[in-house]
Motif scaffolding. Structure first.
Motif, PDB file in Angstrom:
ATOM      1  N   LEU A   1      17.883  -0.530  -9.200  1.00 54.02           N
ATOM      2  CA  LEU A   1      17.460  -1.657 -10.027  1.00 54.02           C
ATOM      3  C   LEU A   1      17.218  -2.894  -9.167  1.00 54.02           C
ATOM      4  CD1 LEU A   1      16.987  -2.855 -12.848  1.00 54.02           C
ATOM      5  CD2 LEU A   1      19.422  -3.377 -12.955  1.00 54.02           C
ATOM      6  N   LEU A   2      18.097  -3.125  -8.197  1.00 55.19           N
ATOM      7  CA  LEU A   2      17.902  -4.258  -7.293  1.00 55.19           C
ATOM      8  C   LEU A   2      16.637  -4.093  -6.464  1.00 55.19           C
ATOM      9  CD1 LEU A   2      21.522  -4.957  -5.973  1.00 55.19           C
ATOM     10  CD2 LEU A   2      20.220  -6.261  -7.646  1.00 55.19           C
ATOM     11  N   ASP A   3      16.378  -2.869  -6.019  1.00 55.25           N
ATOM     12  CA  ASP A   3      15.160  -2.627  -5.236  1.00 55.25           C
ATOM     13  C   ASP A   3      13.906  -2.939  -6.046  1.00 55.25           C
ATOM     14  OD1 ASP A   3      16.653  -1.855  -3.078  1.00 55.25           O
ATOM     15  OD2 ASP A   3      16.520   0.292  -3.506  1.00 55.25           O
ATOM     16  N   ARG A   4      13.928  -2.555  -7.322  1.00 54.35           N
ATOM     17  CA  ARG A   4      12.762  -2.839  -8.163  1.00 54.35           C
ATOM     18  C   ARG A   4      12.602  -4.329  -8.417  1.00 54.35           C
ATOM     19  NH1 ARG A   4      14.648   1.729 -11.103  1.00 54.35           N
ATOM     20  NH2 ARG A   4      15.551   0.354 -12.693  1.00 54.35           N
ATOM     21  N   ALA A   5      13.735  -5.031  -8.486  1.00 55.94           N
ATOM     22  CA  ALA A   5      13.677  -6.458  -8.827  1.00 55.94           C
ATOM     23  C   ALA A   5      13.406  -7.341  -7.619  1.00 55.94           C
ATOM     24  CB  ALA A   5      14.994  -6.883  -9.495  1.00 55.94           C
ATOM     25  N   PHE A   6      13.965  -6.970  -6.440  1.00 63.75           N
ATOM     26  CA  PHE A   6      13.903  -7.870  -5.297  1.00 63.75           C
ATOM     27  C   PHE A   6      13.164  -7.305  -4.091  1.00 63.75           C
ATOM     28  CE2 PHE A   6      17.774  -9.083  -7.610  1.00 63.75           C
ATOM     29  CZ  PHE A   6      17.505 -10.419  -7.824  1.00 63.75           C
ATOM     30  N   CYS A   7      13.007  -6.007  -4.018  1.00 62.07           N
ATOM     31  CA  CYS A   7      12.440  -5.405  -2.811  1.00 62.07           C
ATOM     32  C   CYS A   7      11.029  -4.873  -3.044  1.00 62.07           C
ATOM     33  CB  CYS A   7      13.360  -4.279  -2.313  1.00 62.07           C
ATOM     34  SG  CYS A   7      15.036  -4.850  -1.943  1.00 62.07           S
ATOM     35  N   THR A   8      10.356  -5.402  -4.062  1.00 61.76           N
ATOM     36  CA  THR A   8       9.002  -4.955  -4.330  1.00 61.76           C
ATOM     37  C   THR A   8       8.053  -5.461  -3.257  1.00 61.76           C
ATOM     38  OG1 THR A   8       9.500  -5.064  -6.685  1.00 61.76           O
ATOM     39  CG2 THR A   8       7.180  -4.922  -6.064  1.00 61.76           C
ATOM     40  N   ASP A   9       7.101  -4.629  -2.901  1.00 60.95           N
ATOM     41  CA  ASP A   9       6.099  -5.027  -1.923  1.00 60.95           C
ATOM     42  C   ASP A   9       5.099  -5.951  -2.603  1.00 60.95           C
ATOM     43  OD1 ASP A   9       4.389  -5.301   0.163  1.00 60.95           O
ATOM     44  OD2 ASP A   9       3.647  -3.245   0.142  1.00 60.95           O
ATOM     45  N   ILE A  10       5.336  -7.269  -2.497  1.00 64.71           N
ATOM     46  CA  ILE A  10       4.487  -8.230  -3.197  1.00 64.71           C
ATOM     47  C   ILE A  10       3.101  -8.320  -2.564  1.00 64.71           C
ATOM     48  CG2 ILE A  10       6.464  -9.582  -3.955  1.00 64.71           C
ATOM     49  CD1 ILE A  10       5.854 -11.573  -1.756  1.00 64.71           C
ATOM     50  N   ALA A  11       2.928  -7.740  -1.370  1.00 60.64           N
ATOM     51  CA  ALA A  11       1.610  -7.769  -0.737  1.00 60.64           C
ATOM     52  C   ALA A  11       0.582  -6.988  -1.550  1.00 60.64           C
ATOM     53  CB  ALA A  11       1.701  -7.198   0.682  1.00 60.64           C
ATOM     54  N   LYS A  12       1.058  -6.108  -2.436  1.00 64.19           N
ATOM     55  CA  LYS A  12       0.124  -5.348  -3.275  1.00 64.19           C
ATOM     56  C   LYS A  12      -0.659  -6.259  -4.215  1.00 64.19           C
ATOM     57  CE  LYS A  12       3.001  -1.154  -3.378  1.00 64.19           C
ATOM     58  NZ  LYS A  12       3.754  -0.236  -4.260  1.00 64.19           N
ATOM     59  N   ALA A  13      -0.031  -7.368  -4.593  1.00 61.87           N
ATOM     60  CA  ALA A  13      -0.683  -8.287  -5.524  1.00 61.87           C
ATOM     61  C   ALA A  13      -1.601  -9.272  -4.811  1.00 61.87           C
ATOM     62  CB  ALA A  13       0.359  -9.055  -6.333  1.00 61.87           C
ATOM     63  N   TYR A  14      -1.731  -9.142  -3.499  1.00 64.46           N
ATOM     64  CA  TYR A  14      -2.587 -10.074  -2.750  1.00 64.46           C
ATOM     65  C   TYR A  14      -4.041  -9.781  -3.038  1.00 64.46           C
ATOM     66  CZ  TYR A  14      -4.997 -12.268   1.163  1.00 64.46           C
ATOM     67  OH  TYR A  14      -5.854 -13.011   1.922  1.00 64.46           O
ATOM     68  N   ARG A  15      -4.801 -10.813  -3.219  1.00 65.52           N
ATOM     69  CA  ARG A  15      -6.228 -10.681  -3.498  1.00 65.52           C
ATOM     70  C   ARG A  15      -7.010 -11.467  -2.449  1.00 65.52           C
ATOM     71  NH1 ARG A  15      -9.096 -11.589  -9.377  1.00 65.52           N
ATOM     72  NH2 ARG A  15     -11.243 -11.167  -8.753  1.00 65.52           N
ATOM     73  N   GLU A  16      -7.982 -10.842  -1.870  1.00 67.35           N
ATOM     74  CA  GLU A  16      -8.791 -11.485  -0.844  1.00 67.35           C
ATOM     75  C   GLU A  16      -9.469 -12.728  -1.416  1.00 67.35           C
ATOM     76  OE1 GLU A  16      -9.086 -10.934   2.260  1.00 67.35           O
ATOM     77  OE2 GLU A  16      -8.028  -9.033   2.491  1.00 67.35           O
ATOM     78  N   ALA A  17      -9.238 -13.836  -0.770  1.00 63.09           N
ATOM     79  CA  ALA A  17      -9.854 -15.091  -1.214  1.00 63.09           C
ATOM     80  C   ALA A  17     -10.009 -16.008  -0.005  1.00 63.09           C
ATOM     81  CB  ALA A  17      -9.009 -15.768  -2.289  1.00 63.09           C
ATOM     82  N   GLU A  18     -10.995 -16.876  -0.084  1.00 60.95           N
ATOM     83  CA  GLU A  18     -11.225 -17.819   0.993  1.00 60.95           C
ATOM     84  C   GLU A  18     -10.371 -19.064   0.763  1.00 60.95           C
ATOM     85  OE1 GLU A  18     -15.320 -18.694   1.366  1.00 60.95           O
ATOM     86  OE2 GLU A  18     -15.908 -16.622   1.832  1.00 60.95           O
TER      87      GLU A  18
END
Length: 385
Positions: free
Chosen positions: A91-108
């Motif tokens: 549960l902690l891994d899902r809450a705090f250890c998520t790879d937030i880089a997946k939500a990155y969107r290419e933008a200038e």
């Protein structure tokens, strides 16, 4: 992030660990008791006795321990605790250890603009040494433009917290036209605080003299407050026991400090809340939704980077709602620049695309979905919130 679920999971693990510890201790105590009884029985047998007389005692002890099964009981208890800890870790891994880089969107991004935003954030938080260091490291001298005004603001706040109102009053006098144009009552609030401070700490005559010199320009807008302040003169020396004792509350000083900060930022053309802090806070709340969206779309082998609009609604706290939001009662979709809200002749409001769908089958008029009146698309007018 819902910390309530994490807290509940932690409480369950903690409870299971405490129960496991208590039961394990009971197993150990019972095993130790059986051993002590067997030792006492064997010690009662004389040393000259044969080994055959001690063997039944050992066999009996072995039988009791086998029937009791301390190792099995302790193992089962430990297994339950380990299972609960494992679930909590996931549960902690899902809450705090998520790879937030997946939500990155290419933008200038404009790197210079971002550096200026970070530097101004440091200055508006009063971290001037850190701001100077950041400007020096990034070589962004333009970011220091707001350092002086924010530095003066924090100096005035320090004097205000030290119960010295004169620097802030001087600032309010210098900016009186701009404050009056905004309808701000900051200057009067400062004079009110100063009047009460003089009356409570100096005396009645000094307070009356201050009132005559300061309250004249505000009589037209704050006559009721001024009359109440004049009533305080009757309670000089015992104001804390008067009907006006609320004027001595420290909360008035905190409220004036907050109002001064707001007005100062407003005159500088800056928001009271740091834009960087608001952006990071709002992004943190939206991040779980974005990560879930990316995961779902990845499973469907779809890309979300090319979308102009997110296919899901992102829920944010009321603190992050800065403008009105309209959702079409027919399509249930939120209005956008391409699909704005439209006011019909009957007074009901629909989104533009919903009206276009209603008009499609009627070349001239169409009936409102919520009342018997009919109208035409040319009679509909866009609404601006």
């Amino acid at each position: 992030m819902d910390l309530t679920l994490i807290q509940e999971a932690f409480d369950r693990v903690s409870k299971k660990q405490k129960i496991g510890y208590t039961k394990t201790q009971d197993v150990i105590d019972r095993t130790l008791h059986e051993l002590q009884v067997a030792v006492q029985q064997m010690s009662d047998i004389s040393d000259s006795s044969s080994t055959n007389e001690q063997r039944p005692l050992l066999i009996g002890l072995q039988g009791k321990l086998t029937e009791f099964g301390p190792s099995n009981q302790v193992g089962a208890l430990q297994k339950d605790v380990n299972l609960a800890v494992s679930k909590y870790g996931k549960l902690l891994d899902r809450a705090f250890c998520t790879d937030i880089a997946k939500a990155y969107r290419e933008a200038e991004f404009n790197g210079h603009l971002i550096n200026e935003i970070v530097a101004v954030h440091f200055y508006r938080q009063g971290l001037f040494d850190l701001g100077d260091c950041f400007v020096h490291e990034t070589q962004e001298p333009n970011a220091m433009a707001l350092k002086t005004p924010f530095f003066e603001m924090y100096q005035n706040l320090e004097q205000l917290r030290a119960r010295n109102l004169e620097p802030v009053l001087n600032w309010a006098r210098q900016n009186r036209p701009a404050l009056q144009k905004k309808g701000s009552s900051l200057e009067f609030q400062l004079h009110q605080l100063q009047f009460v401070h003089v009356l409570h700490n100096v005396g009645r005559s000094e307070a009356l003299q201050y009132a005559r010199a300061s309250f004249g320009p505000f009589a037209s807008c704050h006559i009721t407050d001024i009359q109440r302040l004049m009533g305080c003169l009757l309670w000089a020396g015992r104001l804390e026991a008067s009907p006006y004792s609320d004027l001595l509350a420290p909360s008035h000083w905190d409220a004036v400090a907050l109002e001064f900060t707001r007005e100062c930022c407003n005159l500088l053309g800056q928001a009271y809340e740091s834009p960087l802090q608001v952006t990071v806070s709002a992004g943190s709340q939206a991040l779980p939704t974005l990560i879930k969206l990316v995961t779902v779309m990845a499973n469907k082998k779809q890309e979300w980077h090319t979308m102009k609009q997110l296919p899901v609604e992102t829920q944010l706290d009321n603190a992050f709602q800065f403008h009105s939001i309209f959702a079409c009662p027919v399509s249930r979709e939120q209005s956008t620049a391409e699909n704005p809200p439209m006011l019909m002749a009957c007074g009901h409001v629909l989104c533009k695309q919903s009206i276009q769908k209603l008009v499609k089958g009627n070349s001239r008029t169409f009936k409102c979905p919520y009342c018997p009146l009919e109208t035409t698309s040319s009679q509909c007018r866009q609404i601006y919130f």
